[in-house]
Design an enzyme around this catalytic site. Sequence first.
Site: not given
Ligand code: GTR
Length: 429
Positions: A267, A409
């Site tokens: 991420s 995710h």
């Molecule tokens: C989210 C963000 C993403 C990603 C994520 C993370 O809120 O919008 O770009 O980086 O966090 O790091 O888990």
Amino acid sequence: MSFLTTKTISLPAIIFCASFFVAPTYAQQIAEPNYDEAKVPEYVLPDPLVAEDGTKIETPEQWRNKRRPEILNLFKENMFGQFPEADLSKVKSEETVSVPDALGGKATRKEIKIYFNAPNEQPQATVLLYVPNDRKGDVPVFIMPNFQGIQTTTDDPGVSAYKVENSTHNLGKSPEETRGLAKSRWAFDMIVSRGYAIATVFYEEIEPDASRNFTQGVHPLFTNYDANADDYPAVIGAWAWGLSRVLDSLENVDGVDTKKAIVAGHSRLGKTALWCGANDERFAAVISNDSGCGGAALSRRQFGERVDRINASFPHWFTKKFHEYGNKVDELPIDQHELIALIAPRPVYVASASEDLWADPKGEFLSALNADPVYRLLGSDGFGGVTEQPDVDTPVGATIRYHKRTGKHDVTNFDWEQYLNFADSIFKK
Ligand code: GTR
């Protein structure tokens, strides 16, 4: 483009942005995230093999001497800022813990303290390292930052738990209460069983994920910036610099081969790993796990999170200049396939997850695909002839690899299995 109909963002977000920017007009409205493929606009990607002056890049030398430095600079100027520089003679590390029988005797667990401004105690970070005991000589190492502290990566009560000043995670909880909560992301046993070392550091020990005032963590140590410049390094750059210091700290550690280091990240830390690997060519390979917008996903697709939204939500991650592109991503002189291309000819793994539309799996795939011509120019097998995004759970590629895992995710054992196969292919194990 109907999805560009805008929505007013929350007042606190506007105040947050306004506290840094003199004229925050751009931040008044941001578009909704787009999850409709039919609403992806037509776009033309910048060609990594055509220089700004129109020269066609036809040889590895032209890439190395002309186009690669140009693209690296465009990323610095427009997105991440200058790659930080600091007085490295003040960065010191020491091994503070070494437990020879961790993971049921399979590994030696170490902790290494990095003092970024020695002899001052702060800022400092603690690297958690596992080195397989069953090894012949030094082994390759994954360097991957974690989101919530080293104690969250394992149930092992022996791993130190620290309270980190100004951390934005686990507010209101003691470090002890968070032990093991992210352990599903850390396949330590599998990694050492396959003959690899792994080092992880809590990213907010390098610098809190907090504000755009750039006075916390390692930022005040940087010597190569002017706080008013467009290319002032932002926080992703600081984290990336910190990962290079983790690599330094492993230089003399028994059992670790720092010439075989893979920088990995999930991420926002996947964005960080890509930027780190682009700049620090000591890393033999790079892994981007669900890095999304600002990482592997193409900005021009405007799918999922999108540039305007990420800048509004996380104004400290990128440069001032990047904020100007929120509603005009077509004017960006770079796109994210060129971030992948900066890693060439070194191996790179781009991974997505099927339910992680926020990170635009297709845009991540297309970045990998559109970096392929640069790998080919450099004599690499690149994406190995892949042209279509594969089905779920079907890893594809060669020196560039890609998969879309079923699920959300996250970082899972499936992901780690692929990264270990990737590492085996690189290091001929
Ligand atoms: C989210 C963000 C993403 C990603 C994520 C993370 O809120 O919008 O770009 O980086 O966090 O790091 O888990």
